[in-house]
Design a protein around this motif. Structure first.
Motif, short mmCIF file in Angstrom:
data_model
loop_
_atom_site.label_atom_id
_atom_site.label_comp_id
_atom_site.label_asym_id
_atom_site.label_seq_id
_atom_site.Cartn_x
_atom_site.Cartn_y
_atom_site.Cartn_z
N SER A 84 10.30 -1.96 2.84
CA SER A 84 10.82 -2.08 1.39
C SER A 84 10.79 -0.84 0.86
CB SER A 84 10.23 -3.37 0.85
OG SER A 84 8.95 -3.13 0.90
N TYR A 106 -9.78 3.80 2.69
CA TYR A 106 -8.40 3.97 3.39
C TYR A 106 -8.85 4.53 4.74
CZ TYR A 106 -3.70 5.82 4.07
OH TYR A 106 -2.55 6.10 4.83
N LYS A 131 13.11 -7.16 -2.62
CA LYS A 131 12.77 -5.60 -2.73
C LYS A 131 13.53 -5.06 -1.43
CE LYS A 131 9.62 -1.82 -3.37
NZ LYS A 131 8.33 -1.54 -3.33
N THR A 166 6.11 9.32 -1.17
CA THR A 166 6.82 7.58 -1.08
C THR A 166 6.12 7.09 -2.26
OG1 THR A 166 4.90 7.03 0.37
CG2 THR A 166 7.13 7.76 1.51
P1 NDP Z 1 5.04 2.87 0.89
O1 NDP Z 1 4.19 2.48 -0.28
O2 NDP Z 1 6.45 3.96 0.43
O3 NDP Z 1 5.46 1.89 1.69
C1 NDP Z 1 4.46 0.87 2.32
C2 NDP Z 1 5.47 -0.37 2.78
O4 NDP Z 1 4.27 -1.29 3.14
C3 NDP Z 1 6.16 -0.97 1.76
O5 NDP Z 1 7.17 -1.60 2.44
C4 NDP Z 1 5.03 -2.06 1.23
O6 NDP Z 1 5.57 -3.17 0.57
C5 NDP Z 1 4.30 -2.46 2.64
N1 NDP Z 1 3.34 -3.23 2.17
C6 NDP Z 1 2.10 -2.65 1.62
N2 NDP Z 1 1.28 -3.90 1.65
C7 NDP Z 1 1.77 -4.78 2.05
C8 NDP Z 1 1.41 -6.39 2.49
N3 NDP Z 1 0.24 -6.83 1.91
N4 NDP Z 1 2.34 -7.06 3.48
C9 NDP Z 1 3.41 -6.33 3.98
N5 NDP Z 1 3.78 -5.16 3.45
C10 NDP Z 1 3.06 -4.48 2.94
O7 NDP Z 1 4.26 3.99 2.06
P2 NDP Z 1 4.77 4.92 3.11
O8 NDP Z 1 6.00 4.41 3.52
O9 NDP Z 1 4.32 6.20 2.95
O10 NDP Z 1 3.68 4.42 4.13
C11 NDP Z 1 4.11 3.65 5.64
C12 NDP Z 1 2.75 4.14 6.43
O11 NDP Z 1 2.61 5.45 6.48
C13 NDP Z 1 1.61 3.40 5.53
O12 NDP Z 1 0.65 2.81 6.80
C14 NDP Z 1 0.79 4.73 5.45
O13 NDP Z 1 -0.88 4.73 5.28
C15 NDP Z 1 1.13 5.66 6.27
N6 NDP Z 1 0.96 7.13 5.98
C16 NDP Z 1 2.13 7.72 4.81
C17 NDP Z 1 1.75 9.15 4.44
C18 NDP Z 1 2.31 9.33 3.40
O14 NDP Z 1 2.25 10.69 2.80
N7 NDP Z 1 3.45 8.82 2.80
C19 NDP Z 1 0.57 9.64 5.08
C20 NDP Z 1 -0.03 9.33 6.33
C21 NDP Z 1 0.07 7.87 6.64
P3 NDP Z 1 6.11 -3.24 -0.86
O15 NDP Z 1 7.22 -2.38 -1.16
O16 NDP Z 1 6.17 -4.64 -1.27
O17 NDP Z 1 4.94 -2.75 -1.64
#
Ligand code: NDP
Length: 321
Positions: free
Chosen positions: A31, A183, A58, A218
């Motif tokens: 999402s 985290y 979403k 993001t």
């Molecule tokens: P975003 O916040 O943009 O996306 C996170 C996603 O995880 C969303 O789809 C969100 O859903 C979903 N999510 C969060 N909580 C839950 C839940 N309880 N159940 C199901 N889905 C959930 O973050 P990123 O795309 O950046 O992150 C993706 C991965 O990359 C993560 O694991 C993050 O730790 C890792 N990461 C990212 C970095 C960065 O710089 N962006 C750096 C290092 C690691 P919803 O939209 O409903 O909130």
């Protein structure tokens, strides 16, 4: 080892010329952010993607481009999954098992960062419960669906360097809560889970890997105060400058998701299985890895005995084996 990809490679660079027709991939967190781009790139090259999201409305909106660009037999189906509720996780897993179709790849991508102190529906600290335990239950329940030759890709983070998992106090019942330490614990757990999953499943040809996607703007910083991320980057850059190193640079979302698709369908399984990847390469985090915000070697994150101990502790916490 595949060569030629690095920090600036995008998902489309990594998948150029690849035909993923017939491959079935589960991606959690479609999402927002990296999950959407991961799903888009895979479906655009012919993969059938099952995208899991807690907010299906979403996800439906966020994945319009995934459907629009799906090609060569590729496509996207959505399934509900709230990793912060084991009832939801078990429901999602049960539905996938009842459906019975195999997966070639599972990408455990969804996550939260630096949440305020709180708990999941089952009473686990929010980041450990969502990022690690939710995926731990989901993946183990559907493990038999991952076909021989398939793989698990855990999207971890270089944030693992902030903290080892405290197996005696995973819920911060004794230690004072620190959102970045929490985290780090959850991301160390993502890596250790991949290590032990790989050990348990490699004899049947299923491998697991963990990765750091880079720093990407993001929705991940939604729990940080306005300007906090830029301040953090400023501090990191000051330390890098002191060390005579070039400044930190954010990746674009297609660059950030590139390591996920590379580890999922491009890199040879025997190269990435049981390892940690970064910038579309295997990265040796046990050998002198230095983080500007937390310098030092972090030997625990790939340690096989520690991975076994976390597995046992996680089983106990979620009440299933
Ligand atoms: P975003 O916040 O943009 O996306 C996170 C996603 O995880 C969303 O789809 C969100 O859903 C979903 N999510 C969060 N909580 C839950 C839940 N309880 N159940 C199901 N889905 C959930 O973050 P990123 O795309 O950046 O992150 C993706 C991965 O990359 C993560 O694991 C993050 O730790 C890792 N990461 C990212 C970095 C960065 O710089 N962006 C750096 C290092 C690691 P919803 O939209 O409903 O909130």
């Amino acid at each position: 080892m595949t060569k030629g990809f690095g920090a600036t490679s995008t998902t489309d660079d990594v998948l150029a010329g690849r035909n993923l027709k017939g491959k079935r991939v589960l991606v959690t967190g479609v999402s927002a952010g990296l999950g959407v781009e991961t799903a888009r790139a895979l479906a655009a090259h012919g993969a059938q993607v099952v995208g899991a999201a807690r907010d299906l409305a979403k996800a439906e909106q966020a994945t319009a481009q995934v459907r629009a660009q799906a090609a060569n037999g590729g496509g996207l189906d959505l399934i509900e999954l709230d990793l912060a509720s084991l009832k939801s996780v078990r429901g999602c897993a049960d539905a996938l098992v009842a459906d019975g179709r195999r997966f070639d790849v599972v990408i455990a991508n969804a996550g939260v960062m630096r949440t305020p102190f709180g708990h999941t529906a089952d009473g686990f600290e929010t980041q450990f419960g969502t990022n690690h335990l939710g995926h731990f239950v989901l993946v183990n329940r559907i493990a038999s669906l991952i076909a021989p030759g398939g793989r698990l890709v855990n999207v971890a983070s270089s944030g693992h360097r902030y903290s080892d998992v405290d197996l005696d106090d995973p819920n911060f019942e004794r230690a004072p809560y620190d959102p970045m330490v929490a985290y780090g614990r959850s991301k160390t757990a993502n890596i250790l889970f991949a290590v032990e999953f790989d050990r348990r499943h490699k004899a049947r040809g299923v491998r697991a890997t963990a990765l750091h996607p880079g720093g990407i703007k993001t929705e991940l910083d939604r729990h940080m105060a306005p300007g906090e991320l830029d301040n953090l980057v400023g501090q990191i850059n000051a330390q890098l400058a002191t060390a005579g190193q070039p400044p930190f640079q954010f990746k674009t979302i297609p660059q950030g998701a590139a390591t996920s698709v590379w580890a999922a369908v491009v890199a040879p399984a025997e190269d990435v299985g049981g390892h940690y990847c970064e910038n579309c390469q295997v990265s040796d985090i046990t050998e002198g890895a230095i983080s500007p915000v937390s310098p030092g070697v972090r030997p625990y994150a790939l340690d096989p005995e520690h991975a076994k101990a976390l597995w046992a502790r996680s089983e106990k916490m979620v009440g299933e084996r």
